[in-house]
Design an enzyme around this catalytic site. Sequence first.
Site, short mmCIF file in Angstrom:
data_model
loop_
_atom_site.label_atom_id
_atom_site.label_comp_id
_atom_site.label_asym_id
_atom_site.label_seq_id
_atom_site.Cartn_x
_atom_site.Cartn_y
_atom_site.Cartn_z
N ALA A 1 -4.13 -8.24 16.99
CA ALA A 1 -3.93 -7.76 18.36
C ALA A 1 -2.82 -6.71 18.40
N ILE B 1 0.85 -1.21 0.00
CA ILE B 1 0.00 0.00 0.00
C ILE B 1 0.87 1.25 0.00
N HIS C 1 -9.31 -18.41 12.43
CA HIS C 1 -9.68 -17.73 11.18
C HIS C 1 -10.97 -16.91 11.34
N LYS D 1 -1.99 -4.72 15.90
CA LYS D 1 -2.51 -3.49 15.27
C LYS D 1 -3.46 -2.79 16.25
N THR E 1 -6.32 -1.34 10.37
CA THR E 1 -7.06 -2.39 9.66
C THR E 1 -8.43 -2.66 10.29
N ASP E 2 -9.33 -3.23 9.50
CA ASP E 2 -10.64 -3.63 10.04
C ASP E 2 -10.53 -4.85 10.95
N GLU E 3 -9.37 -5.55 10.89
CA GLU E 3 -9.24 -6.79 11.66
C GLU E 3 -9.25 -6.54 13.17
N ASP F 1 11.93 2.95 5.24
CA ASP F 1 11.54 1.54 5.20
C ASP F 1 12.75 0.70 5.57
N GLU G 1 4.44 -5.33 10.19
CA GLU G 1 4.35 -6.71 9.74
C GLU G 1 2.87 -6.92 9.44
N ASP H 1 14.85 1.30 10.46
CA ASP H 1 13.84 0.54 11.21
C ASP H 1 13.00 1.55 12.01
N ILE H 2 11.69 1.41 11.97
CA ILE H 2 10.85 2.35 12.74
C ILE H 2 11.06 2.20 14.25
N TYR I 1 -1.49 -10.74 14.73
CA TYR I 1 -1.40 -9.54 13.87
C TYR I 1 -2.43 -8.50 14.29
P1 NAD Z 1 3.36 -4.83 3.40
O1 NAD Z 1 3.73 -5.99 4.25
O2 NAD Z 1 3.20 -5.02 1.94
O3 NAD Z 1 4.44 -3.67 3.59
C1 NAD Z 1 4.97 -3.35 4.84
C2 NAD Z 1 6.19 -2.46 4.62
O4 NAD Z 1 6.69 -2.07 5.92
C3 NAD Z 1 7.33 -3.15 3.89
O5 NAD Z 1 7.88 -2.28 2.92
C4 NAD Z 1 8.35 -3.44 4.99
O6 NAD Z 1 9.70 -3.45 4.53
C5 NAD Z 1 8.10 -2.26 5.94
N1 NAD Z 1 8.51 -2.56 7.31
C6 NAD Z 1 8.21 -3.67 8.04
N2 NAD Z 1 8.82 -3.60 9.24
C7 NAD Z 1 9.48 -2.41 9.28
C8 NAD Z 1 10.26 -1.76 10.25
N3 NAD Z 1 10.51 -2.32 11.46
N4 NAD Z 1 10.78 -0.55 9.97
C9 NAD Z 1 10.54 0.03 8.76
N5 NAD Z 1 9.83 -0.55 7.79
C10 NAD Z 1 9.29 -1.75 8.04
O7 NAD Z 1 2.04 -4.23 4.06
P2 NAD Z 1 0.78 -3.53 3.36
O8 NAD Z 1 -0.18 -4.58 2.98
O9 NAD Z 1 1.27 -2.54 2.40
O10 NAD Z 1 0.16 -2.79 4.64
C11 NAD Z 1 0.61 -1.49 5.02
C12 NAD Z 1 -0.16 -1.03 6.25
O11 NAD Z 1 -1.56 -1.03 5.97
C13 NAD Z 1 0.02 -1.95 7.46
O12 NAD Z 1 0.10 -1.13 8.60
C14 NAD Z 1 -1.25 -2.79 7.49
O13 NAD Z 1 -1.57 -3.17 8.81
C15 NAD Z 1 -2.27 -1.81 6.93
N6 NAD Z 1 -3.42 -2.40 6.22
C16 NAD Z 1 -3.22 -3.31 5.21
C17 NAD Z 1 -4.33 -3.81 4.52
C18 NAD Z 1 -4.16 -4.80 3.39
O14 NAD Z 1 -5.16 -5.33 2.89
N7 NAD Z 1 -2.96 -5.07 2.91
C19 NAD Z 1 -5.63 -3.39 4.86
C20 NAD Z 1 -5.78 -2.46 5.91
C21 NAD Z 1 -4.67 -1.97 6.56
O1 DAU Z 2 -8.70 -6.90 6.46
C1 DAU Z 2 -7.53 -6.20 6.28
C2 DAU Z 2 -6.34 -7.15 6.32
O2 DAU Z 2 -6.37 -7.88 5.10
C3 DAU Z 2 -5.00 -6.46 6.50
O3 DAU Z 2 -4.98 -5.82 7.74
C4 DAU Z 2 -3.86 -7.48 6.41
O4 DAU Z 2 -2.61 -6.80 6.47
C5 DAU Z 2 -3.97 -8.19 5.08
O5 DAU Z 2 -2.97 -9.19 4.99
C6 DAU Z 2 -5.35 -8.83 4.93
O6 DAU Z 2 -5.53 -9.92 5.88
P1 DAU Z 2 -6.25 -11.29 5.47
O7 DAU Z 2 -5.81 -12.33 6.41
O8 DAU Z 2 -7.71 -11.09 5.29
O9 DAU Z 2 -5.59 -11.49 3.99
P2 DAU Z 2 -5.00 -12.79 3.26
O10 DAU Z 2 -4.76 -12.38 1.84
O11 DAU Z 2 -3.90 -13.41 4.00
O12 DAU Z 2 -6.23 -13.79 3.28
C7 DAU Z 2 -7.49 -13.45 2.72
C8 DAU Z 2 -8.44 -14.61 2.96
O13 DAU Z 2 -8.02 -15.72 2.16
C9 DAU Z 2 -8.45 -15.11 4.40
O14 DAU Z 2 -9.77 -15.50 4.74
C10 DAU Z 2 -7.54 -16.33 4.37
C11 DAU Z 2 -7.73 -16.88 2.97
N1 DAU Z 2 -6.54 -17.55 2.37
C12 DAU Z 2 -5.35 -16.87 2.38
C13 DAU Z 2 -4.21 -17.44 1.84
C14 DAU Z 2 -2.90 -16.70 1.88
C15 DAU Z 2 -6.66 -18.81 1.78
O15 DAU Z 2 -7.75 -19.40 1.76
N2 DAU Z 2 -5.52 -19.37 1.26
C16 DAU Z 2 -4.30 -18.76 1.27
O16 DAU Z 2 -3.29 -19.36 0.80
#
Ligand code: NAD
Ligand code: DAU
Length: 362
Positions: free
Chosen positions: A164, A13, A300, A166, A136-138, A35, A86, A61-62, A162
């Site tokens: 918890a 993102i 899950h 966040k 996140t919504d989680e 980053d 993470e 590192d943050i 994760y």
């Molecule tokens: P991502 O895992 O793709 O990217 C995380 C980035 O953070 C990476 O570039 C990594 O190198 C960096 N990072 C990790 N640890 C670090 C540290 N200690 N110091 C500096 N940099 C560090 O994650 P994403 O999917 O892009 O998510 C970004 C943010 O959005 C997260 O906070 C996540 O909780 C939130 N979020 C993600 C989703 C989703 O669907 N992916 C949805 C809602 C919220």
């Molecule tokens: O809801 C927001 C969150 O969405 C973010 O905060 C997280 O950073 C992001 O990783 C994501 O979490 P999910 O656990 O929902 O995403 P993931 O892509 O890992 O999984 C999506 C759904 O698919 C979940 O119900 C688990 C399922 N899944 C996932 C994988 C990786 C499978 O069935 N098989 C798989 O191999």
Amino acid sequence: MKTFLVTGGAGFIGSNFIHYMFGKYGEDIRIINVDKLTYAGNLENLKDVEELPNYTFVKADICDKEAIRKIFAENDIDRVIHFAAESHVDRSIVEPELFVKTNVLGTANMINCAKEAWENPDGTFKEGKRFLHVSTDEVYGSLPEDGGYFYETTPYAPHSPYSASKASSDMLVKAYMDTYHFPANITNCSNNYGPYQFPEKLIPLMINNALAGKKLPVYGDGKNVRDWLYVEDHCKAIDMVQEKGKLFETYNVGGHNEKQNIEIVRTIIDVLREELSDDDPRKEHVTYDLITYVEDRKGHDRRYAIAPDKIRADLGWEPDTMFREGIRKTIDWYFRHMDWMEHITSGSYEKYYEDMYSAKLS
Ligand code: NAD
Ligand code: DAU
């Protein structure tokens, strides 16, 4: 000219956000991307902005107090957009402490360093400074299958290490707002999809596996529901909140796009089959036969669904990309960027995939 400090800008993102912001504001903003470049950070995502004079990358590192302090001391930061975390639930189940360290202690360090840099001697804060914590919504836990939505007022009930971690970081930001009037906002967004997502997450993992003729591991009964939002719409929401959100408020972000996982996997196969020409040998194996039900994820969450009423009413945010179009654009992007995928999967991710899935798929 505003200076943005973006944490985690080399991730999924974060890199989309940097593209979005340069696309919208061009030379009118400066972005410093900090980053650590963990496995999820990929500078290849930012190749086309790395030469811009108003873009700077800092590898740090943050959790590193001195490194973050130095960035604030050397730059007049107006906005922090805090993505670094993470982010993968499955990894958090295997290595929870890393999630506490990065997500909780890292956020504590970020808000502390921002407070130190922005606070006046009388305890007020310098005009116009803002910290946006991306969450996140989680954190809200799991919804029943037959209804309900997550609102900003929904009590926190995280289930995975994760979520918890966040939730804890959100609480820290809330505590800084309540205690110090620290100028911040929190956004809680649903599942994002789009370009540059690391192939450990559902959509890119399924695309990559299908094209390689590998099994598609669907957890449990495949009926868990996620609420999918095209990543650019999340970026747009973050930009709106940093620009005109009411300070100290939380905004839920989501586009009312609830889908069962199995539906997503079938859609991926359908669209890939349309993309593949008849003489492409991959077309033979890209079929529903690859779908393999595997052991469920521990703890899950069954269903997520965001009510985006507040951000819509207060800031006028609406998603631009509907799921039908977004998922096609996304699949098409991966299809046309297999080199990007190969650079990742040929590295240590290959080992992660083996460790995580070999027992499940054997
Ligand atoms: P991502 O895992 O793709 O990217 C995380 C980035 O953070 C990476 O570039 C990594 O190198 C960096 N990072 C990790 N640890 C670090 C540290 N200690 N110091 C500096 N940099 C560090 O994650 P994403 O999917 O892009 O998510 C970004 C943010 O959005 C997260 O906070 C996540 O909780 C939130 N979020 C993600 C989703 C989703 O669907 N992916 C949805 C809602 C919220
Ligand atoms: O809801 C927001 C969150 O969405 C973010 O905060 C997280 O950073 C992001 O990783 C994501 O979490 P999910 O656990 O929902 O995403 P993931 O892509 O890992 O999984 C999506 C759904 O698919 C979940 O119900 C688990 C399922 N899944 C996932 C994988 C990786 C499978 O069935 N098989 C798989 O191999």
